[in-house]
Design a protein around this motif. Structure first.
Motif, mmCIF file in Angstrom:
data_model
loop_
_atom_site.group_PDB
_atom_site.id
_atom_site.type_symbol
_atom_site.label_atom_id
_atom_site.label_comp_id
_atom_site.label_asym_id
_atom_site.label_seq_id
_atom_site.Cartn_x
_atom_site.Cartn_y
_atom_site.Cartn_z
ATOM 1 N N ARG A 16 0.859 -1.178 0.000
ATOM 2 C CA ARG A 16 0.000 0.000 0.000
ATOM 3 C C ARG A 16 0.900 1.233 0.000
ATOM 4 N NH1 ARG A 16 -4.193 0.650 4.811
ATOM 5 N NH2 ARG A 16 -2.243 0.575 6.013
ATOM 6 N N GLN A 17 0.590 2.156 -0.893
ATOM 7 C CA GLN A 17 1.363 3.390 -0.976
ATOM 8 C C GLN A 17 0.424 4.572 -0.786
ATOM 9 O OE1 GLN A 17 3.312 4.135 -4.738
ATOM 10 N NE2 GLN A 17 4.689 5.646 -3.854
ATOM 11 N N ILE A 18 0.511 5.189 0.373
ATOM 12 C CA ILE A 18 -0.270 6.383 0.655
ATOM 13 C C ILE A 18 0.438 7.569 0.019
ATOM 14 C CG2 ILE A 18 -1.089 7.892 2.507
ATOM 15 C CD1 ILE A 18 -1.315 5.338 4.234
ATOM 16 N N LEU A 19 -0.327 8.510 -0.477
ATOM 17 C CA LEU A 19 0.247 9.659 -1.178
ATOM 18 C C LEU A 19 1.332 10.329 -0.341
ATOM 19 C CD1 LEU A 19 -0.121 11.257 -3.817
ATOM 20 C CD2 LEU A 19 -1.608 12.809 -2.541
ATOM 21 N N GLY A 20 2.504 10.487 -0.943
ATOM 22 C CA GLY A 20 3.601 11.146 -0.247
ATOM 23 C C GLY A 20 4.452 10.219 0.592
ATOM 24 N N GLN A 21 4.149 8.927 0.543
ATOM 25 C CA GLN A 21 4.908 7.965 1.328
ATOM 26 C C GLN A 21 5.425 6.843 0.441
ATOM 27 O OE1 GLN A 21 2.792 6.587 4.805
ATOM 28 N NE2 GLN A 21 1.902 8.607 5.208
ATOM 29 N N GLY A 22 6.351 6.070 0.992
ATOM 30 C CA GLY A 22 6.858 4.910 0.270
ATOM 31 C C GLY A 22 5.929 3.719 0.418
#
Lengths: 115, 113
Positions: free
Chosen positions: B36-42
């Motif tokens: 899972r990639q949340i916006l602004g994160q790896g």
């Protein structure tokens, strides 16, 4: 604990200038380090990796990375940036956890190359 | 060149609804990952399969998320019920084994309204 840090959210560079995207890591045992690039609404694409050997690793699209064990760093570099290099870059480390390999990703650095 | 396939590419749903994502790894790849990639994160690993077995689901919110890979080939990730905070890019990746480099699919972008 295993972790990867990318201290810069964003890097701005003019086309033709050299670029550096920073990465530091913390891992038990020998580090296996990777760089990936992500274009908008796309999956991650592999750029290069360090497993062992020469500290300077060359990868795709003219990118290279320098492994520095004493500074626990694996910075991504390119001698001359292109506008098309503008993308999101992720550093990752692979660690052996309970006999399985896990990949840990940094938070990413947005590279902006201006004409 | 072989690629990891994911569908749908985009999904918009309302909170409390159920959603499902599908992944078809590169042929012959025994290891399959859901990130899972949340916006602004790896990317953050949700679950890792070795063939049909789950080898790591420590970060999977098991009260609402489930994943399966019944025949050790393609895989489905389900969320029920979806919450606003689940809005993210869901990436599937595969590799020949756990030592090898993961190859990523294009991802499914989920928006929960």
């Amino acid at each position: 604990a295993q972790s990867v840090a990318q201290p810069e959210d964003q890097v701005n560079v003019a086309e033709g200038n050299p670029l550096t995207v920073k990465c530091t890591y913390s891992v038990s045992g020998n580090p296996y380090l990777f760089w990936y690039v992500q274009y908008p609404n796309r999956g991650l694409q592999f750029l290069l990796k360090y497993i062992t050997g020469d500290n300077l690793v060359k990868g795709s699209y003219g990118f290279e990375a320098e492994f520095n064990k004493s500074q626990t760093s694996f910075h991504l570099k390119k001698p001359s940036a292109l506008v098309s290099d503008s993308a999101l870059y992720f550093c990752a480390v692979r660690a052996l956890i309970y006999n399985f390999n896990k990949f840990y990703f940094g938070s990413g650095t947005k590279l902006n190359v201006k004409p | 060149e072989a690629e990891v396939a994911q569908s749908p590419r985009y999904k918009i749903t309302e909170k409390s609804q159920a959603v499902a994502f599908w992944c078809d790894p590169i042929s012959g790849h025994a290891t399959l990952y859901w990130y899972r990639q949340i916006l602004g994160q790896g990317p953050e690993l949700l679950v890792q399969f070795q063939d049909e077995s789950v080898v790591d689901d420590s970060q999977l919110p098991k009260d609402r998320f489930s994943a399966e890979r019944l025949k050790g080939v393609d895989s489905t990730l389900k969320i029920q019920p979806a919450e606003l905070g689940d809005s993210a890019m869901y990436l599937c990746a595969s590799s020949p084994d756990t030592l090898a480099l993961p190859f990523f699919g294009p991802g499914t972008r989920l928006t929960v309204l």
